[in-house]
Design a protein around this motif. Sequence first.
Motif, PDB file in Angstrom:
ATOM      1  N   ASP A 167      -0.377  10.098   3.016  1.00  9.66           N
ATOM      2  CA  ASP A 167      -0.817   9.712   1.688  1.00  9.66           C
ATOM      3  C   ASP A 167      -0.401  10.794   0.704  1.00  9.66           C
ATOM      4  OD1 ASP A 167      -3.425   7.721   2.548  1.00  9.66           O
ATOM      5  OD2 ASP A 167      -2.701   9.203   3.965  1.00  9.66           O
ATOM      6  N   SER A 168       0.061  10.390  -0.468  1.00  5.66           N
ATOM      7  CA  SER A 168       0.519  11.365  -1.451  1.00  5.66           C
ATOM      8  C   SER A 168      -0.574  11.751  -2.421  1.00  5.66           C
ATOM      9  CB  SER A 168       1.707  10.785  -2.227  1.00  5.66           C
ATOM     10  OG  SER A 168       1.332   9.571  -2.842  1.00  5.66           O
ATOM     11  N   SER A 169      -1.843  11.492  -2.044  1.00  4.11           N
ATOM     12  CA  SER A 169      -2.935  11.757  -2.968  1.00  4.11           C
ATOM     13  C   SER A 169      -3.542  13.131  -2.762  1.00  4.11           C
ATOM     14  CB  SER A 169      -4.019  10.684  -2.795  1.00  4.11           C
ATOM     15  OG  SER A 169      -4.408  10.618  -1.447  1.00  4.11           O
ATOM     16  N   HIS A 172      -0.506   2.497  -4.446  1.00  4.44           N
ATOM     17  CA  HIS A 172      -0.039   3.881  -4.579  1.00  4.44           C
ATOM     18  C   HIS A 172      -0.885   4.728  -5.523  1.00  4.44           C
ATOM     19  CE1 HIS A 172       3.425   3.796  -1.967  1.00  4.44           C
ATOM     20  NE2 HIS A 172       3.774   2.630  -2.472  1.00  4.44           N
ATOM     21  N   GLU A 173      -1.563   4.112  -6.470  1.00  5.15           N
ATOM     22  CA  GLU A 173      -2.382   4.883  -7.403  1.00  5.15           C
ATOM     23  C   GLU A 173      -3.801   5.074  -6.893  1.00  5.15           C
ATOM     24  OE1 GLU A 173      -1.026   6.380  -9.992  1.00  5.15           O
ATOM     25  OE2 GLU A 173       0.864   5.480  -9.348  1.00  5.15           O
ATOM     26  N   LYS A 174      -4.132   4.488  -5.770  1.00  5.04           N
ATOM     27  CA  LYS A 174      -5.494   4.575  -5.235  1.00  5.04           C
ATOM     28  C   LYS A 174      -5.649   5.839  -4.396  1.00  5.04           C
ATOM     29  CE  LYS A 174      -5.655  -0.465  -4.842  1.00  5.04           C
ATOM     30  NZ  LYS A 174      -5.661  -1.612  -3.900  1.00  5.04           N
ATOM     31  N   PHE A 213      -5.009  18.552   2.930  1.00  3.98           N
ATOM     32  CA  PHE A 213      -6.185  17.786   2.534  1.00  3.98           C
ATOM     33  C   PHE A 213      -5.740  16.555   1.753  1.00  3.98           C
ATOM     34  CE2 PHE A 213      -9.154  16.692  -0.862  1.00  3.98           C
ATOM     35  CZ  PHE A 213     -10.326  16.455  -0.158  1.00  3.98           C
ATOM     36  N   ILE A 214      -6.296  15.393   2.087  1.00  8.60           N
ATOM     37  CA  ILE A 214      -6.012  14.161   1.372  1.00  8.60           C
ATOM     38  C   ILE A 214      -7.326  13.556   0.909  1.00  8.60           C
ATOM     39  CG2 ILE A 214      -5.002  11.861   1.520  1.00  8.60           C
ATOM     40  CD1 ILE A 214      -3.173  12.880   3.724  1.00  8.60           C
ATOM     41  N   ALA A 215      -7.435  13.304  -0.380  1.00 11.26           N
ATOM     42  CA  ALA A 215      -8.690  12.778  -0.945  1.00 11.26           C
ATOM     43  C   ALA A 215      -8.805  11.279  -0.705  1.00 11.26           C
ATOM     44  CB  ALA A 215      -8.731  13.075  -2.436  1.00 11.26           C
TER      45      ALA A 215
END
Length: 315
Positions: free
Chosen positions: A60-62, A262-264, A313-315
Motif C-alpha cells: 500500500d502506498s499510504s 488508491h486514495e483510501k 508502517f502503513i496507515a
Amino acid sequence: MGCQSKQNQRIEEKQRIKPNRTILSDEVLFLLRRRRKKKSKPLKKNPPKEISQIKPQKWDSSLSSSSSLSPPSPPPIPSTPSQLPSSSSSSSAGGEDDAQLRCDSWRFACEANNLGPWKTIPTQCAAYVEDYMMGKRYRFDLDMVAGEASAYARSVGMAGDGKDAWVFDVDETLLSNLPYYQDHGFGLELFNGQEFDKWVSKATAPAIESSLKFYEEVLGLGFKVFLLTGRAEAQRSTTTDNLHAVGFRNWEKLILRGLDDHEKTATAYKSEKRSEIVGDGYRIVGNWGDQWSDLLGYPMSNRSFKLPNPMYFIA
C-alpha cells in the motif's frame, strides 16, 4: 517406443508444473548475509541508493509521516528519518546497552501500534533493525505467530457449508521483500514507490516459510482463502506469478486495489473489501497480516494474527 514416449512426456509435465519454491529459509538468509558482507560501505552509514538485481513486490502506498520515539508523549513528527530521544548517559558500555534497549522499546511500541505514523526507522536503530530482520529473532517471532494461529485454526468448529474464510495479506505476510529492503536500508530510506514497483515486476520475492506452511494447513482444514493486498490491480499478473512460483495456490479470490481505492487508507480499503466478503455470505474466522491496517476496521475476523515488521508502517 510408444510407452517410452508417454513416460518421457509424463516426466516433462511433472517438471513443468513443479513450483519454484523460493522460501525465506536459513539458506536464503545465509546468501543475503553473505551478499551484505561483500558491500564496501556499512549499511547503517551509507545505505544503497539504487535497487540492485533482486526480486519483486508491492505494498500500500499510504505511508504516513515519520515518527520519533518518546515514552510519555510523542514529539512532533519530523519529515526526515526519525530520531530516538538522546540519553543523558553517553559513550560507555552502559550507553551502548541503553541504545540497544531503546531500540528494543521502539520495536515493541511499533509492533504494539503505540507509535504515531512514521516514514522511516530511527537512524540509531538502523543496525538493530538489520540484525533483527536477518537474524533468528525474526524467524522465531514468525514461528511463534504461526504456532498460535495453527492451534486456533484447528480448534475452530467448521460449519461445513464452505463459508468459513481466512484472509491473508501478501507483502511481509506471505511474500518477503527482504532482498529489496536489504538494498534500501531496512526501512532507513524513505519509501520510493517507483523503485518498489520495479522490484514487484520481477515477481521473485521468496515465500515466508512459516506462512507457507500455515497457508497450506488452512487450506487442508477446509477454509476458503482470500488474499487481500494493497498492491494495484495492474500488478495482478506479476503477483499471481510470484505467489504460484513459491507455492501459494488454490485461493478463493485475490483482491487488489482498483482505481477507486488508491486514495483510501489501507484500513478503510481493507475494511470495505472484508465487508464485501461477508456480504457474499462468508464468515471471516481468521485474519493474518504484518500491519495493523490489515487487521483493524470493520468487520474484523474472529481472531487476528499480527506478524512482525519493524521496517515500515502503513496507515
